[in-house]
Design an enzyme around this catalytic site. Sequence first.
Site, mmCIF file in Angstrom:
data_model
loop_
_atom_site.group_PDB
_atom_site.id
_atom_site.type_symbol
_atom_site.label_atom_id
_atom_site.label_comp_id
_atom_site.label_asym_id
_atom_site.label_seq_id
_atom_site.Cartn_x
_atom_site.Cartn_y
_atom_site.Cartn_z
ATOM 1 N N ASP A 246 3.272 -17.041 -6.872
ATOM 2 C CA ASP A 246 3.131 -18.360 -6.261
ATOM 3 C C ASP A 246 4.252 -18.596 -5.255
ATOM 4 O O ASP A 246 4.007 -19.047 -4.137
ATOM 5 C CB ASP A 246 3.195 -19.462 -7.323
ATOM 6 C CG ASP A 246 1.930 -19.504 -8.163
ATOM 7 O OD1 ASP A 246 0.939 -18.864 -7.775
ATOM 8 O OD2 ASP A 246 1.944 -20.188 -9.206
ATOM 9 N N ASP A 259 6.354 -19.954 -10.868
ATOM 10 C CA ASP A 259 4.919 -20.031 -11.119
ATOM 11 C C ASP A 259 4.530 -21.470 -11.438
ATOM 12 O O ASP A 259 5.070 -22.069 -12.354
ATOM 13 C CB ASP A 259 4.539 -19.097 -12.283
ATOM 14 C CG ASP A 259 3.047 -18.791 -12.267
ATOM 15 O OD1 ASP A 259 2.319 -19.344 -11.413
ATOM 16 O OD2 ASP A 259 2.596 -17.998 -13.105
ATOM 17 N N LYS A 261 1.954 -24.184 -12.818
ATOM 18 C CA LYS A 261 0.838 -24.239 -13.760
ATOM 19 C C LYS A 261 0.348 -25.673 -13.827
ATOM 20 O O LYS A 261 1.147 -26.612 -13.781
ATOM 21 C CB LYS A 261 1.290 -23.800 -15.153
ATOM 22 C CG LYS A 261 1.776 -22.363 -15.231
ATOM 23 C CD LYS A 261 0.634 -21.378 -15.143
ATOM 24 C CE LYS A 261 1.140 -19.947 -15.113
ATOM 25 N NZ LYS A 261 0.115 -18.984 -14.697
#
Length: 340
Positions: A246, A259, A261
């Site tokens: 990401d 990352d 989420k």
Amino acid sequence: LVRMKFLQLLSRKPGKLEMLFQIPFCQKQFPYLSLATSTCLCSKKKKGNSYEQVDQEKYKKLVYSVTSYKTSAQTPETIFEEDNLIYGPPDKCRPPAGAETKTPKNWFPLINPNRRILPLNSDSNLPMKIPLQRKKMPSVTRILQQTISPQQAFYLERWKQKMILELGKDGFEEYTKNLFLHGELFHAALESVLLPEKTTAKDQGEDAAISGYLSSVQHVLEDISDVRALESAVQHETLQYLGLVDCVAKYRGQLCVIDWKTSEKPKPLLKNTFDNPLQVAAYIGAINHDANYDFQVSCGLIVIAYKNGSAAHSHFMDPGLCSQYWNKWLLRLEEYRDKN
Ligand code: MN
């Protein structure tokens, strides 16, 4: 007579209690809960096998009623926590035979000892964005999916069945479709937020569906600087796997693989994020051994953004934690190779 009955009760009760707590872990009935058997196996050995006469059908129902008493929507995480509360931690008696005690057969360093880090003039550099190409290498997510622990698969399946009961089959399909769509929209929106201003046409009319997620991460974005890569492909040239990170950027001054989420349920602890830390460790190792990148990363960050807009949880992984999860990742990779 009364005294005799009392004595009988006394002598009977402990046995019953024991059964109550041990039958749920009986391997025959619950093959998925093999990890959780560790608590009962020990006492089982001592006592010999006195549980074979137990009415297993009866207790199966009891266990079901205990584990399914909630009717609200649950995620695998909440069920896991719930089970943990009901049954207690499974690893009191002896260490689980799982990943904790194992070490990878072919250990490989997370950090690349041969990489020379060049001094950066970071301001002028645009974040890297290497497109993901179809290759024969498996992806990190695929490897993790195919080596998911039986426990996790069990909780996931139970959550799915519960959701289908609530929403219906079509409703559940619609729900997961939206989950993925919103996840993608959110990732794309963050990418444009993190790109230097000149290069992006902002105010693209943000989707109302992800406005909660975006305001959720607002306070985290303030701690992020020096973005080096966005939605960029990484591959581990020696271990032969690939993935799409990401973001690589500094979080409070430390370079991290980040990352994002999305979640509808709180995940205040790193352990609530299941395999996410393994995924991040896998990406870090890949970046450090991918010739396309000239920097080295030793930290990770998992940011859990909430649909309702409440403040995101960010879980920072320091180099020590990353190394731990790197070892776990190597084990999963070995497991995958053994299977395929
Ligand atoms: Mn993500």
